[in-house]
Design an enzyme around this catalytic site. Structure first.
Site, PDB file in Angstrom:
ATOM      1  N   ASP A 123     -52.972 -48.974 -67.645  1.00 47.76           N
ATOM      2  CA  ASP A 123     -51.622 -49.137 -67.943  1.00 47.76           C
ATOM      3  C   ASP A 123     -50.941 -48.652 -69.342  1.00 47.76           C
ATOM      4  O   ASP A 123     -49.997 -49.013 -69.697  1.00 47.76           O
ATOM      5  CB  ASP A 123     -51.419 -50.608 -67.744  1.00 47.76           C
ATOM      6  CG  ASP A 123     -49.990 -50.694 -67.187  1.00 47.76           C
ATOM      7  OD1 ASP A 123     -49.384 -50.021 -66.856  1.00 47.76           O
ATOM      8  OD2 ASP A 123     -49.483 -52.022 -67.425  1.00 47.76           O
ATOM      9  N   CYS A 189     -33.035 -57.485 -53.342  1.00 47.91           N
ATOM     10  CA  CYS A 189     -32.939 -57.352 -54.602  1.00 47.91           C
ATOM     11  C   CYS A 189     -32.390 -55.978 -55.045  1.00 47.91           C
ATOM     12  O   CYS A 189     -32.650 -54.966 -54.504  1.00 47.91           O
ATOM     13  CB  CYS A 189     -34.255 -57.501 -55.331  1.00 47.91           C
ATOM     14  SG  CYS A 189     -34.266 -57.164 -56.932  1.00 47.91           S
ATOM     15  N   CYS A 202     -34.222 -54.541 -62.972  1.00 46.18           N
ATOM     16  CA  CYS A 202     -35.292 -55.455 -62.497  1.00 46.18           C
ATOM     17  C   CYS A 202     -35.402 -56.520 -63.619  1.00 46.18           C
ATOM     18  O   CYS A 202     -35.722 -56.257 -64.681  1.00 46.18           O
ATOM     19  CB  CYS A 202     -36.330 -54.664 -62.300  1.00 46.18           C
ATOM     20  SG  CYS A 202     -37.878 -55.492 -61.920  1.00 46.18           S
ATOM     21  N   CYS A 227     -40.867 -61.680 -62.835  1.00 45.69           N
ATOM     22  CA  CYS A 227     -40.503 -62.123 -61.767  1.00 45.69           C
ATOM     23  C   CYS A 227     -41.693 -61.686 -60.691  1.00 45.69           C
ATOM     24  O   CYS A 227     -41.976 -60.753 -60.423  1.00 45.69           O
ATOM     25  CB  CYS A 227     -39.065 -61.126 -61.344  1.00 45.69           C
ATOM     26  SG  CYS A 227     -38.450 -61.253 -59.652  1.00 45.69           S
TER      27      CYS A 227
HETATM   28  S1  SF4 Z   1     -39.554 -57.846 -59.877  1.00 45.00           S
HETATM   29 FE1  SF4 Z   1     -37.862 -59.012 -59.117  1.00 45.00          FE
HETATM   30  S2  SF4 Z   1     -36.003 -58.107 -59.895  1.00 45.00           S
HETATM   31 FE2  SF4 Z   1     -37.884 -56.680 -59.952  1.00 45.00          FE
HETATM   32  S3  SF4 Z   1     -37.475 -55.549 -58.061  1.00 45.00           S
HETATM   33 FE3  SF4 Z   1     -39.170 -56.954 -57.687  1.00 45.00          FE
HETATM   34  S4  SF4 Z   1     -37.627 -58.898 -57.094  1.00 45.00           S
HETATM   35 FE4  SF4 Z   1     -36.291 -57.446 -57.748  1.00 45.00          FE
END
Ligand code: SF4
Length: 297
Positions: A123, A189, A202, A227
Site C-alpha cells: 500500500d 452511498c 468518501c 467507514c
Molecule cells: S467507505 Fe463509507 S463513505 Fe466510503 S464509499 Fe464506502 S460506504 Fe461510502
C-alpha cells in the site's frame, strides 16, 4: 537474477504457514484493459481527491517493470484482519497494529524463508493491488465497493505484493471475470458511483487522509475513523471470520473507550492508545476533529 524457476507450491505452502490466507502468482505484464483505462478515467474524473500521489507515476502503476526493473513475477498475498472484538468507533481494519508493519515483516520473512529476490510492497508504492490480487486468483472483485474477497474469508483482508525478478514454474488465473463496470454498485452511498469510488465524498478518506475541516453535511455514522458500511454491505462479508493474527486484535484499553472518553481524549492518551496503529495517520488534530463531528450527530 537467478535463472532457476520459482517453485510456486513452496511459496504458497510457506505463505500459508506464515498466516497469509491468500497467495497467488501472476506474470508481471502491463496492467490489462479495461483496468488500465478505468484507472485513467477515474483520475480524469478527479475521484482521487487530493491524494496527489495517485496522479504521479501513472505509467509506473500500469507497467510493473517501470517500478522494479527486471520484474518477472508478482506474488499477491492476503492477510485476514477481521478482529474478534472491536472498538465500535474505529473501522475494522484499524483495530490492531498497523498492517503496513505487520504485513511487511511477514512478507520479508516469506522472502527469506523461500530465498526470493525482489521487493515487497504494502500500500505504499504505485501498485494496483486489487488488480494483481484478482489476476493472481486469490479472490474475486466484489461488485459492491470493488473489494477483493478471498473465498472462505470474505473482503476483510489486507493485500501486499512481492515483485520478483525470477520466472515461476506456474502462474495462477483469475477465479472469475471482473464485474461489469458499475453493474453491481448499490448507490446507497453518494461516494459509490458507476465509474468507481468518488473519494472526495468518501467518509473513509475524509476521516483518515483529508486535512482541514470536514465538509458541511457529512455524517459519520458509527465510526469516526474510517467507514465500514460498503464493506459490510458486500454479500461476501458474510464469509468474514475472526483472524488468528494477534496483531490485528484491539487492545483492552481501546475496547474500553466510551464516547465520554473519546470526548476528553488528550494527546498523551492518543499516543499511548494508538502506538504502532494505523490510526496515527489521521494525527491527533484530525482525530479530535472527527470525534467532534461524530459526537454532534
Ligand atoms: S467507505 Fe463509507 S463513505 Fe466510503 S464509499 Fe464506502 S460506504 Fe461510502
Amino acid at each position: 537474477m537467478s535463472s532457476a524457476l520459482l517453485n510456486s507450491k513452496d511459496i504458497k505452502a510457506q505463505a500459508s504457514r506464515l498466516g497469509f490466507v491468500g497467495c497467488g502468482l501472476s506474470r508481471a505484464e502491463p496492467v490489462a484493459e479495461p483496468f488500465a483505462s478505468h484507472y485513467r478515467r477515474w483520475l480524469e474524473l478527479g475521484y482521487c481527491a487530493d491524494m496527489d500521489y495517485m496522479r504521479r507515476n501513472i505509467e509506473m502503476r500500469l507497467q510493473p517493470d517501470l517500478l522494479v526493473p527486471g520484474v518477472r513475477t508478482i506474488v499477491s498475498l492476503a492477510m485476514n484482519f477481521m478482529p474478534k472484538n472491536r472498538q465500535p468507533a474505529i473501522s475494522l481494519y484499524a483495530q490492531g497494529q498497523d498492517y503496513h508493519d505487520v504485513m511487511k515483516q511477514r512478507m520479508r520473512q516469506l522472502m527469506e524463508d523461500t530465498q526470493l529476490e525482489g521487493r515487497c510492497f504494502v500500500d505504499t508504492a504505485p501498485v494496483l493491488e486489487r488488480y494483481w490480487a484478482w489476476k493472481s486468483g486469490i479472490g474475486i472483485i466484489t461488485s459492491n465497493g470493488g473489494f477483493i474477497s478471498v473465498p472462505g474469508y470474505g473482503p476483510t483482508v489486507f493485500l501486499g505484493e512481492l515483485f520478483l525478478t525470477a520466472e515461476a514454474d506456474h502462474y495462477d488465473t483469475p477465479l472469475a471475470p471482473p464485474p461489469l463496470e458499475g453493474a453491481g454498485e448499490r448507490l446507497f452511498c453518494p461516494a459509490l458511483t458507476p465509474e468507481g469510488l468518488d473519494t472526495r465524498r468518501c467518509i473513509s478518506y475524509l476521516t483518515i487522509e483529508h486535512r482541514g475541516s470536514l465538509p458541511d453535511g457529512i455524517r459519520l455514522g458509527s465510526t469516526f475513523y474510517g467507514c465500514d458500511r460498503c464493506l459490510r454491505a458486500t454479500p461476501q462479508f458474510a464469509e468474514a471470520k475472526p483472524t488468528t493474527e494477534p496483531a490485528f486484535q484491539p487492545s483492552e484499553a481501546l475496547l474500553q473507550m466510551t464516547p465520554d472518553d473519546w470526548q476528553s481524549l488528550t494527546e498523551e492518551q492518543y499516543r499511548a492508545l494508538f502506538k504502532g496503529s494505523a490510526v496515527k495517520r489521521a494525527k491527533y488534530d484530525g482525530l479530535k476533529r472527527n470525534i467532534e463531528r461524530w459526537l454532534e450527530q
